[in-house]
Design a protein around this motif. Structure first.
Motif, PDB file in Angstrom:
ATOM      1  N   VAL A 324       9.228  11.784 -14.713  1.00 28.53           N
ATOM      2  CA  VAL A 324       9.433  11.067 -13.451  1.00 28.53           C
ATOM      3  C   VAL A 324       9.547   9.584 -13.770  1.00 28.53           C
ATOM      4  O   VAL A 324       8.690   9.028 -14.453  1.00 28.53           O
ATOM      5  N   LEU A 325      10.615   8.943 -13.292  1.00 26.64           N
ATOM      6  CA  LEU A 325      10.801   7.502 -13.443  1.00 26.64           C
ATOM      7  C   LEU A 325      10.912   6.890 -12.063  1.00 26.64           C
ATOM      8  O   LEU A 325      11.733   7.316 -11.243  1.00 26.64           O
ATOM      9  N   HIS A 348      22.165  15.897 -13.525  1.00 24.19           N
ATOM     10  CA  HIS A 348      21.914  17.125 -12.766  1.00 24.19           C
ATOM     11  C   HIS A 348      22.533  18.322 -13.484  1.00 24.19           C
ATOM     12  O   HIS A 348      21.913  19.406 -13.592  1.00 24.19           O
ATOM     13  N   GLN A 349      23.726  18.158 -13.987  1.00 24.60           N
ATOM     14  CA  GLN A 349      24.390  19.247 -14.695  1.00 24.60           C
ATOM     15  C   GLN A 349      23.674  19.588 -16.001  1.00 24.60           C
ATOM     16  O   GLN A 349      23.548  20.765 -16.364  1.00 24.60           O
ATOM     17  N   ARG A 350      23.197  18.565 -16.721  1.00 26.81           N
ATOM     18  CA  ARG A 350      22.505  18.816 -17.977  1.00 26.81           C
ATOM     19  C   ARG A 350      21.209  19.584 -17.743  1.00 26.81           C
ATOM     20  O   ARG A 350      20.888  20.534 -18.470  1.00 26.81           O
ATOM     21  N   PHE A 351      20.440  19.178 -16.734  1.00 26.67           N
ATOM     22  CA  PHE A 351      19.186  19.881 -16.462  1.00 26.67           C
ATOM     23  C   PHE A 351      19.463  21.297 -15.947  1.00 26.67           C
ATOM     24  O   PHE A 351      18.746  22.237 -16.314  1.00 26.67           O
ATOM     25  N   ALA A 352      20.481  21.443 -15.098  1.00 27.01           N
ATOM     26  CA  ALA A 352      20.817  22.777 -14.602  1.00 27.01           C
ATOM     27  C   ALA A 352      21.260  23.687 -15.741  1.00 27.01           C
ATOM     28  O   ALA A 352      20.974  24.894 -15.735  1.00 27.01           O
ATOM     29  N   PHE A 358      17.057  18.549 -11.318  1.00 27.26           N
ATOM     30  CA  PHE A 358      17.056  17.086 -11.373  1.00 27.26           C
ATOM     31  C   PHE A 358      17.258  16.571  -9.959  1.00 27.26           C
ATOM     32  O   PHE A 358      18.202  16.968  -9.256  1.00 27.26           O
ATOM     33  N   THR A 359      16.349  15.714  -9.498  1.00 25.13           N
ATOM     34  CA  THR A 359      16.418  15.168  -8.143  1.00 25.13           C
ATOM     35  C   THR A 359      16.200  13.676  -8.186  1.00 25.13           C
ATOM     36  O   THR A 359      15.625  13.129  -9.139  1.00 25.13           O
ATOM     37  N   THR A 368      13.271   6.822  -7.236  1.00 26.52           N
ATOM     38  CA  THR A 368      12.563   7.762  -8.103  1.00 26.52           C
ATOM     39  C   THR A 368      13.502   8.870  -8.542  1.00 26.52           C
ATOM     40  O   THR A 368      14.225   9.436  -7.711  1.00 26.52           O
ATOM     41  N   VAL A 369      13.509   9.152  -9.837  1.00 20.10           N
ATOM     42  CA  VAL A 369      14.253  10.293 -10.362  1.00 20.10           C
ATOM     43  C   VAL A 369      13.262  11.222 -11.041  1.00 20.10           C
ATOM     44  O   VAL A 369      12.301  10.782 -11.677  1.00 20.10           O
ATOM     45  N   THR A 370      13.513  12.538 -10.894  1.00 17.39           N
ATOM     46  CA  THR A 370      12.604  13.541 -11.433  1.00 17.39           C
ATOM     47  C   THR A 370      13.424  14.631 -12.117  1.00 17.39           C
ATOM     48  O   THR A 370      14.326  15.207 -11.498  1.00 17.39           O
ATOM     49  N   GLY A 371      13.097  14.895 -13.373  1.00 17.34           N
ATOM     50  CA  GLY A 371      13.720  15.979 -14.112  1.00 17.34           C
ATOM     51  C   GLY A 371      12.683  17.006 -14.532  1.00 17.34           C
ATOM     52  O   GLY A 371      11.607  16.625 -15.008  1.00 17.34           O
ATOM     53  N   GLU A 372      12.982  18.295 -14.310  1.00 14.98           N
ATOM     54  CA  GLU A 372      12.049  19.364 -14.660  1.00 14.98           C
ATOM     55  C   GLU A 372      12.781  20.464 -15.408  1.00 14.98           C
ATOM     56  O   GLU A 372      13.899  20.829 -15.031  1.00 14.98           O
ATOM     57  N   ILE A 373      12.145  20.967 -16.440  1.00 13.06           N
ATOM     58  CA  ILE A 373      12.646  22.131 -17.158  1.00 13.06           C
ATOM     59  C   ILE A 373      11.443  23.014 -17.483  1.00 13.06           C
ATOM     60  O   ILE A 373      10.521  22.577 -18.153  1.00 13.06           O
ATOM     61  N   GLY A 374      11.498  24.228 -16.985  1.00 15.05           N
ATOM     62  CA  GLY A 374      10.436  25.174 -17.284  1.00 15.05           C
ATOM     63  C   GLY A 374       9.135  24.885 -16.585  1.00 15.05           C
ATOM     64  O   GLY A 374       8.065  25.248 -17.078  1.00 15.05           O
ATOM     65  N   ALA A 375       9.202  24.199 -15.419  1.00 11.46           N
ATOM     66  CA  ALA A 375       7.981  23.906 -14.677  1.00 11.46           C
ATOM     67  C   ALA A 375       7.371  25.187 -14.162  1.00 11.46           C
ATOM     68  O   ALA A 375       8.062  26.091 -13.701  1.00 11.46           O
ATOM     69  N   ARG A 376       6.026  25.257 -14.245  1.00 11.74           N
ATOM     70  CA  ARG A 376       5.348  26.458 -13.771  1.00 11.74           C
ATOM     71  C   ARG A 376       5.353  26.487 -12.251  1.00 11.74           C
ATOM     72  O   ARG A 376       5.156  25.472 -11.590  1.00 11.74           O
ATOM     73  N   SER A 377       5.583  27.683 -11.713  1.00  9.29           N
ATOM     74  CA  SER A 377       5.609  27.829 -10.241  1.00  9.29           C
ATOM     75  C   SER A 377       4.200  27.929  -9.700  1.00  9.29           C
ATOM     76  O   SER A 377       3.274  28.252 -10.410  1.00  9.29           O
TER      77      SER A 377
END
Length: 377
Positions: A324-325, A348-352, A358-359, A368-377
């Protein structure tokens, strides 16, 4: 032109930061408050009570002034006069009240000076003389008091104050050293990467240019004597140039895909050089297969911050699944929230592509920008 610092330091310079000044103020309020509470509860009557309270308040005020200006160098003569005034307050409060706890207020100037000023010995001498004089005057006044006991008690109380202020002083200097060490490590990591890039580039370009030079000389000598050899050498030169171009692009691509830790250090260096305060909170690191994606997020965000905002602070939080930045200074007229022209769509495409998300969010002047990969639900 304003010269910006090249390193991101938590507490740059030699001036105590506001956090340390607040800590010193809190210690003074604590010690002075305890002293005044005991004085008020001692049952003293006028004129002893009001004079003791005024002496305690004056000592606390003098200590607060010294703490707020603890980084200001003072001539020895001025410091001695200040401490003599503090000694008079200490003796007055104790002689009138008979309470050793009054030193918690009137001893504050000595505690601050001993902990923060150099040399220490004038402060120690005057503090010892003040306590000795106060105890002797009280003993002469009362006759039955115990000077030895009161001297020990007042010395211990003053020592406790001094240790509190000295702890703040030592803690600040230790943090400055750790802060500088961290900045040196970031600079070292960047220097190593630049050296690696320079070495690889020299290896590629130096060998290729030497080969091109030799083949060009051979082609020149063969133009009239053996045109076939000349054409073959020119073809080889063309292939060498194409190969050098390909290898150079591969090298540049490899340099752009640095390790995430190095990329974050580069971002801190870049934003710090622009005078932006960077706070990095790290609770984990993404797995190696996802590092490049998060590195791209850090690099693109830093570029957007420098191009499209007037940021003064940037906060980065990194975990094993999320980055998160957040920055201030975002202008609603220049922030493109649909991602066009800012590189956000590409992120967004890279994270997808890695099964992540990516939001970005714009709230007032904060972006604020937020990138997530493999975040636990």
């Amino acid at each position: 032109m304003t010269v910006r610092p090249s390193r991101v330091l938590m507490w740059p310079g030699r001036v105590p930061p506001k956090e340390i000044r607040r800590l010193l103020t809190a210690l003074i309020v604590l010690f002075a408050g305890a002293s005044l509470a005991i004085t008020l509860a001692s049952g003293l009557g006028p004129p002893a009570l009001p004079v003791t309270v005024l002496a305690s308040l004056a000592g606390a005020g003098l200590g607060l002034w010294l703490a707020r200006s603890c980084d200001v160098p003072r001539p020895a003569g001025a410091l001695v006069l200040i401490l003599l005034a503090a000694a008079a307050l200490l003796a007055t409060a104790f002689v009138l009240s008979g309470q050793p706890m009054t030193v918690f207020a009137t001893g504050l100037p000595f505690a601050v000076v001993i902990a923060w000023q150099r040399p220490v010995w004038p402060s120690l001498v005057i503090a010892s003389a003040a306590i000795g004089a106060a105890v002797l005057l009280r003993a002469a006044q009362e006759g039955g008091s115990s000077p030895a006991t009161e001297t020990i008690v007042m010395t211990v109380l003053l020592g406790a104050q001094t240790i509190g202020f000295a702890g703040a002083h030592v803690g600040w200097h230790m943090q400055r050293r750790l802060d500088q060490h961290d900045a040196d490590q970031r600079d070292l990591a960047l220097t190593r990467e630049r050296l690696r890039f320079a070495t690889d580039l020299h290896d590629i370009q130096g060998h290729t240019l030497l080969a091109i030079k030799l083949k060009a000389e051979l082609a020149r000598r063969s133009v009239e004597r053996d045109p076939g050899v000349a054409r073959a050498e020119l073809q080889a030169i063309e292939e060498l140039a194409a190969e050098a171009d390909r290898r150079t692009r591969d090298l540049a691509e490899g340099y752009r895909t640095l390790a995430l830790a190095v990329e974050l250090a580069n971002v801190e260096q870049l934003l710090g050089a622009a005078g932006i305060e960077v706070t990095l909170q790290r609770s984990g690191m993404p797995p190696p297969e996802h590092e490049q994606t998060f590195a791209a997020l850090a690099r693109e965000s830093a570029s957007n911050i420098l191009r499209h905002t007037a940021a003064t602070t940037v906060r980065i939080h990194l975990s094993d699944t999320t980055m998160v930045l957040e920055n201030d200074g975002a202008d609603p007229r220049t922030v493109v929230t649909d991602g066009r022209g800012t590189g956000l769509t590409g992120l967004h495409q890279r994270f997808a592509g890695h099964g992540g998300s990516f939001t970005w969010q714009h709230d007032g002047d904060r972006f604020t920008v937020t990138g997530e990969i493999g975040a636990r639900s």
